[in-house]
Design an enzyme around this catalytic site. Structure first.
Site, mmCIF file in Angstrom:
data_model
loop_
_atom_site.group_PDB
_atom_site.id
_atom_site.type_symbol
_atom_site.label_atom_id
_atom_site.label_comp_id
_atom_site.label_asym_id
_atom_site.label_seq_id
_atom_site.Cartn_x
_atom_site.Cartn_y
_atom_site.Cartn_z
ATOM 1 N N CYS A 46 0.862 -1.181 0.000
ATOM 2 C CA CYS A 46 0.000 0.000 0.000
ATOM 3 C C CYS A 46 0.897 1.230 0.000
ATOM 4 O O CYS A 46 2.106 1.141 0.131
ATOM 5 C CB CYS A 46 -0.857 0.004 1.259
ATOM 6 S SG CYS A 46 -1.761 -1.512 1.505
ATOM 7 N N ARG A 63 1.662 1.412 -5.943
ATOM 8 C CA ARG A 63 1.811 0.491 -4.796
ATOM 9 C C ARG A 63 0.490 -0.198 -4.476
ATOM 10 O O ARG A 63 0.438 -1.066 -3.607
ATOM 11 C CB ARG A 63 2.300 1.243 -3.558
ATOM 12 C CG ARG A 63 3.614 1.957 -3.759
ATOM 13 C CD ARG A 63 3.934 2.814 -2.569
ATOM 14 N NE ARG A 63 4.395 2.014 -1.471
ATOM 15 C CZ ARG A 63 5.667 1.716 -1.218
ATOM 16 N NH1 ARG A 63 6.597 2.183 -2.010
ATOM 17 N NH2 ARG A 63 6.012 0.980 -0.211
ATOM 18 N N TRP A 86 -3.620 -2.119 -1.507
ATOM 19 C CA TRP A 86 -3.644 -3.406 -2.212
ATOM 20 C C TRP A 86 -4.006 -4.405 -1.115
ATOM 21 O O TRP A 86 -3.258 -4.579 -0.157
ATOM 22 C CB TRP A 86 -2.276 -3.725 -2.812
ATOM 23 C CG TRP A 86 -2.235 -5.013 -3.547
ATOM 24 C CD1 TRP A 86 -2.625 -5.243 -4.835
ATOM 25 C CD2 TRP A 86 -1.817 -6.289 -3.028
ATOM 26 N NE1 TRP A 86 -2.442 -6.565 -5.149
ATOM 27 C CE2 TRP A 86 -1.965 -7.233 -4.059
ATOM 28 C CE3 TRP A 86 -1.335 -6.725 -1.800
ATOM 29 C CZ2 TRP A 86 -1.633 -8.580 -3.917
ATOM 30 C CZ3 TRP A 86 -1.004 -8.051 -1.643
ATOM 31 C CH2 TRP A 86 -1.162 -8.960 -2.677
ATOM 32 N N ASN A 110 0.840 0.225 5.927
ATOM 33 C CA ASN A 110 1.333 -0.657 4.870
ATOM 34 C C ASN A 110 2.073 -1.791 5.565
ATOM 35 O O ASN A 110 2.988 -1.550 6.341
ATOM 36 C CB ASN A 110 2.293 0.073 3.924
ATOM 37 C CG ASN A 110 2.892 -0.893 2.906
ATOM 38 O OD1 ASN A 110 2.235 -1.858 2.507
ATOM 39 N ND2 ASN A 110 4.133 -0.678 2.511
ATOM 40 N N GLY A 111 1.663 -3.023 5.324
ATOM 41 C CA GLY A 111 2.328 -4.168 5.955
ATOM 42 C C GLY A 111 1.285 -5.187 6.369
ATOM 43 O O GLY A 111 0.122 -5.129 5.955
ATOM 44 N N GLU A 159 9.589 -15.585 -18.633
ATOM 45 C CA GLU A 159 9.202 -14.166 -18.609
ATOM 46 C C GLU A 159 8.057 -13.914 -19.573
ATOM 47 O O GLU A 159 7.113 -13.187 -19.254
ATOM 48 C CB GLU A 159 10.423 -13.303 -18.939
ATOM 49 C CG GLU A 159 10.172 -11.818 -19.061
ATOM 50 C CD GLU A 159 9.576 -11.177 -17.819
ATOM 51 O OE1 GLU A 159 9.572 -11.818 -16.741
ATOM 52 O OE2 GLU A 159 9.065 -10.040 -17.939
ATOM 53 N N LYS A 179 4.342 -12.392 -18.544
ATOM 54 C CA LYS A 179 3.758 -11.210 -19.179
ATOM 55 C C LYS A 179 2.329 -11.500 -19.641
ATOM 56 O O LYS A 179 1.417 -10.712 -19.411
ATOM 57 C CB LYS A 179 4.619 -10.779 -20.372
ATOM 58 C CG LYS A 179 5.925 -10.135 -19.988
ATOM 59 C CD LYS A 179 5.739 -8.721 -19.581
ATOM 60 C CE LYS A 179 6.203 -8.208 -18.273
ATOM 61 N NZ LYS A 179 6.778 -8.913 -17.231
ATOM 62 N N GLU A 192 -0.052 -11.898 -16.537
ATOM 63 C CA GLU A 192 -0.365 -10.724 -15.708
ATOM 64 C C GLU A 192 -1.089 -9.642 -16.498
ATOM 65 O O GLU A 192 -1.668 -8.733 -15.907
ATOM 66 C CB GLU A 192 0.880 -10.161 -15.047
ATOM 67 C CG GLU A 192 1.936 -9.618 -15.971
ATOM 68 C CD GLU A 192 3.132 -9.071 -15.190
ATOM 69 O OE1 GLU A 192 2.944 -8.530 -14.091
ATOM 70 O OE2 GLU A 192 4.251 -9.190 -15.679
ATOM 71 N N HIS A 230 8.066 -35.104 -19.897
ATOM 72 C CA HIS A 230 7.994 -35.688 -18.549
ATOM 73 C C HIS A 230 6.703 -35.318 -17.844
ATOM 74 O O HIS A 230 6.664 -35.228 -16.616
ATOM 75 C CB HIS A 230 9.228 -35.243 -17.750
ATOM 76 C CG HIS A 230 10.513 -35.667 -18.386
ATOM 77 N ND1 HIS A 230 10.927 -36.967 -18.434
ATOM 78 C CD2 HIS A 230 11.432 -34.958 -19.081
ATOM 79 C CE1 HIS A 230 12.073 -37.055 -19.105
ATOM 80 N NE2 HIS A 230 12.402 -35.848 -19.500
ATOM 81 N N LYS A 284 2.737 -2.295 -8.567
ATOM 82 C CA LYS A 284 4.064 -2.157 -9.174
ATOM 83 C C LYS A 284 5.158 -2.555 -8.198
ATOM 84 O O LYS A 284 6.201 -3.028 -8.599
ATOM 85 C CB LYS A 284 4.274 -0.705 -9.613
ATOM 86 C CG LYS A 284 5.565 -0.468 -10.364
ATOM 87 C CD LYS A 284 5.619 -1.268 -11.651
ATOM 88 C CE LYS A 284 6.938 -1.148 -12.359
ATOM 89 N NZ LYS A 284 7.085 -2.108 -13.457
HETATM 90 C C1 AGP Z 1 6.733 -8.049 -13.435
HETATM 91 O O1 AGP Z 1 6.059 -7.801 -14.660
HETATM 92 C C2 AGP Z 1 5.826 -7.968 -12.235
HETATM 93 N N1 AGP Z 1 5.219 -6.721 -12.148
HETATM 94 C C3 AGP Z 1 6.459 -8.473 -10.958
HETATM 95 O O2 AGP Z 1 6.749 -9.822 -11.159
HETATM 96 C C4 AGP Z 1 7.757 -7.779 -10.506
HETATM 97 O O3 AGP Z 1 8.814 -8.104 -11.386
HETATM 98 C C5 AGP Z 1 8.112 -8.310 -9.116
HETATM 99 O O4 AGP Z 1 7.068 -7.941 -8.250
HETATM 100 C C6 AGP Z 1 9.435 -7.767 -8.575
HETATM 101 O O5 AGP Z 1 9.363 -6.373 -8.471
HETATM 102 P P1 AGP Z 1 10.747 -5.553 -8.252
HETATM 103 O O6 AGP Z 1 11.564 -5.783 -9.494
HETATM 104 O O7 AGP Z 1 10.318 -4.133 -8.080
HETATM 105 O O8 AGP Z 1 11.404 -6.128 -7.035
#
Ligand code: AGP
Length: 606
Positions: free
Chosen positions: A2, A27, A74, A98-99, A478, A482, A485, A501, A601
């Site tokens: 948050c 956040r 969040w 936040n936490g 990766e 993408k 998400e 396998h 983010k």
């Molecule tokens: C990546 O597209 C995501 N948003 C997420 O996996 C991100 O990479 C992860 O939360 C790590 O964030 P950071 O690089 O700020 O530590």
């Protein structure tokens, strides 16, 4: 995770709080709220969804008060609705948090037995009532120290009091918190980014500390309520302009920015005139390091996986990678000759930060690869390698991923040369290829229309696989992340050689499967794995690099050929179509590309 803001001023604060909350939406953006103190009462307004919804509220538009706190959420405990939004308030106290409070259930039972009434499902609300309970017998400082000592878990707190019309309390344990200093006003914020538009004079709280913020001064205390002195830092004050320009989304802009951000990164570390790499102030001699452990989350973890292949290719170092949330609880064998590398775009990811703190507590060598150089992880690492990508707004990481793997490749190259694992002429060749990379990414970016058409097939499927071997395997992971998400479609990255396998059972007629098969040492084997899935009805999107050699296979649904370069640099190019595939898939679905559902983010809670 948050975002928190607090402002103690001699003028109305609601508009500034709302403006800061907009900067903190990266956040978390499930819900938002604000509380101000005026004429002996706490006025609180909360709303579901974005800060815009809060701003439109007429009560907020007419909100008075020169002391206030705000929050973007969040959800960790309780539904993302206005009841569970912060601030949480009693008659006398209002709190933003936040936490995660891990003993909230027990505390709630105790407080209910004392007659406290709860309105929400959140862990945070116990803090409000605990402070209220302690204020019955303690003064403000003692009630804070007593409350904080009762809390288990992590918190960054902003607190205002009905009966204390001139102060805000901030407290930190495990979640970042900063104080900012302005003209006749002072601030509290989750990070410097939230405060940057108001000040560049910042103090960061350390775990266990709390502060009393008045209009004209701020006092700091340790967990026992003893006054302490803290440094005021002057941060770079240029306020980057964040706008999408001609792009529909920040993500689209950030994908297209990658040639530039790669050029910036290369310029920072590559000494063109001496054909060398400069990693200034690297604090360790090469003979002090015999192994490397790379740690991150999500995309940053994929960067670590990518780096593992490069460190193994370019050096004789032992290389381990780990997901931060696993590493922090694993029974690790800490070794003095291991360099621990923490990869994080935001530099605030709770699990990665906790892993760093653990290594520091063991007096290990710590280095971070980050984008936000004023972040907690950067501040607390012995050595920092910034990726110089500029702010990345899109929650789905794109330019920061390429920036992270660029810096890790540069580190591997340099250590390989210094350790004499890599011959100078091979180093020179790789450095030459590296300098040409931004232009090759630029050319690869032009593959656009075809991907837009292809993305529809992925949207219509109930799931997809992304396969790769060797250098391509981390990119397969990766690419799958993408797509997941952004378009909320299940996608799985998998080692191409592993399909037989078990996961081969997933393949059915028409299932889209991305196969990353550049012309490297793994090419022929990956093509055979590709045939295994084609034979079972998969629609294969083959992503390879341009070559004069014919592709040694048929019945391929679609092929994308990226530009060509050295095998170890092809991952940079293979990534680009996968970023676009995910982008166009989400665009077709009409989803919120820069702020996908359920995500944030920076994940500042575990
Ligand atoms: C990546 O597209 C995501 N948003 C997420 O996996 C991100 O990479 C992860 O939360 C790590 O964030 P950071 O690089 O700020 O530590």
């Amino acid at each position: 995770m948050c975002g928190i803001i607090g402002i103690n001023s001699n003028k109305s604060v609601s508009a500034s709080i709302i403006n800061s909350l907009k900067k903190l939406e990266y956040r978390g953006y499930d819900s938002a709220g604000i509380a101000t103190l005026h004429a002996g009462s706490i006025n609180e307004v909360k709303s579901e969804g974005r800060v815009d919804n809060l701003e439109k509220n007429s009560v907020v538009q007419n909100m008075v008060g020169t002391i206030g706190i705000g929050h973007v959420r969040w959800a960790t405990h309780g539904l993302p609705n206005s009841i569970n939004a912060h601030p949480h308030s009693s008659q006398n106290v209002s709190v933003v948090h936040n936490g995660i409070i891990e003993n909230s259930t027990l505390l709630k039972k105790f407080l209910v037995s004392k007659g406290h009434k709860f309105k929400s499902q959140t862990d945070t609300e116990v803090i409000v009532h605990l402070i209220t309970e302690n204020l019955k017998t303690e003064n403000i400082i003692n009630s804070i120290t007593k409350t904080l000592k009762s809390l288990h878990g992590s918190f960054a707190l902003g607190i205002i009091f009905k009966d204390q019309p001139d102060l805000i309390i901030g407290a930190r344990r495990g979640s970042p918190l900063a104080v900012g200093y302005g003209p006749n006003e002072n601030y509290l914020g989750s990070d410097s980014y939230a405060l940057k538009s108001m000040t560049n004079k910042i103090t960061y709280l350390s775990d266990g500390e709390f502060c009393v913020i008045k209009k004209d001064h701020v006092e700091f205390f340790n967990e026992d309520g003893i006054k302490i002195n803290k440094k005021v830092l002057e941060l770079s004050s240029e306020e980057e302009k964040h706008d999408k320009g001609d792009y529909k989304h920040f993500m689209a802009k950030e994908i297209e920015e990658q040639p530039t951000t790669l050029k910036n990164g290369i310029k920072e570390y590559v000494d063109a005139s001496n054909n060398d790499i400069n990693i200034f102030n690297f604090p360790w001699k090469t003979n002090e390091i015999s192994s490397i452990t790379l740690i991150g989350c999500g995309t940053a973890y994929h960067s670590c996986m990518m780096a593992k292949y490069w460190f193994e290719e370019l050096t004789t170092l032992n290389v381990n990678v780990d997901i931060a949330s696993e590493f922090r609880y694993r029974k690790n064998r800490f070794k003095k000759d291991t360099l621990y590398v923490f990869v994080s775009q935001s530099g605030e990811t709770a699990d990665t930060y906790a892993a760093l703190s653990l290594c520091k507590s063991k007096e290990m060598k710590t280095c971070s690869v980050v984008n936000v150089i004023e972040s907690s992880i950067a501040r607390d690492s012995e050595f920092v390698m910034p990726i110089h990508c500029g702010t990345e707004i899109g929650v789905a990481s794109t330019k920061a991923f390429l920036g992270q793997i660029l810096i890790l490749y540069i580190l591997a190259l340099k250590l390989g040369l210094l350790r004499k694992d890599l011959k100078r002429e091979l180093f020179n060749k790789k450095l030459k290829d590296l300098k040409e990379l931004p232009d090759l990414v630029q050319q690869t970016l032009s593959i656009d229309n075809k991907i837009q058409t292809i993305s529809k097939t992925f949207n219509d499927a109930k799931g997809s696989m992304f396969l790769g071997r060797g250098f391509s395997y981390p990119i397969a992971l990766e690419g799958a992340l993408k797509l997941k998400e952004l378009s909320y479609i299940h996608a799985e990255g998998y080692p191409a050689g592993e399909m037989k396998h078990g996961p081969l059972a997933l393949i059915e007629e028409g299932m889209p499967v991305v196969v990353l098969a550049p012309r490297d040492d793994y090419y022929k084997k990956t093509i055979s794995n590709m045939q295994e899935v084609i034979a079972r009805g998969a629609k294969v999107l083959l992503i390879t690099n341009k070559s004069k050699d014919e592709i040694i296979s048929e019945n391929i649904w679609e092929t994308i050929e990226v530009e060509t370069t050295g095998a170890d640099l092809l991952p940079f190019l293979l990534t680009v179509p996968l970023q676009k595939l995910a982008y166009y898939s989400a665009l077709k679905k009409g989803y919120d590309i820069d702020k996908p559902r359920n995500l944030a983010k920076s994940v500042t809670v575990e």
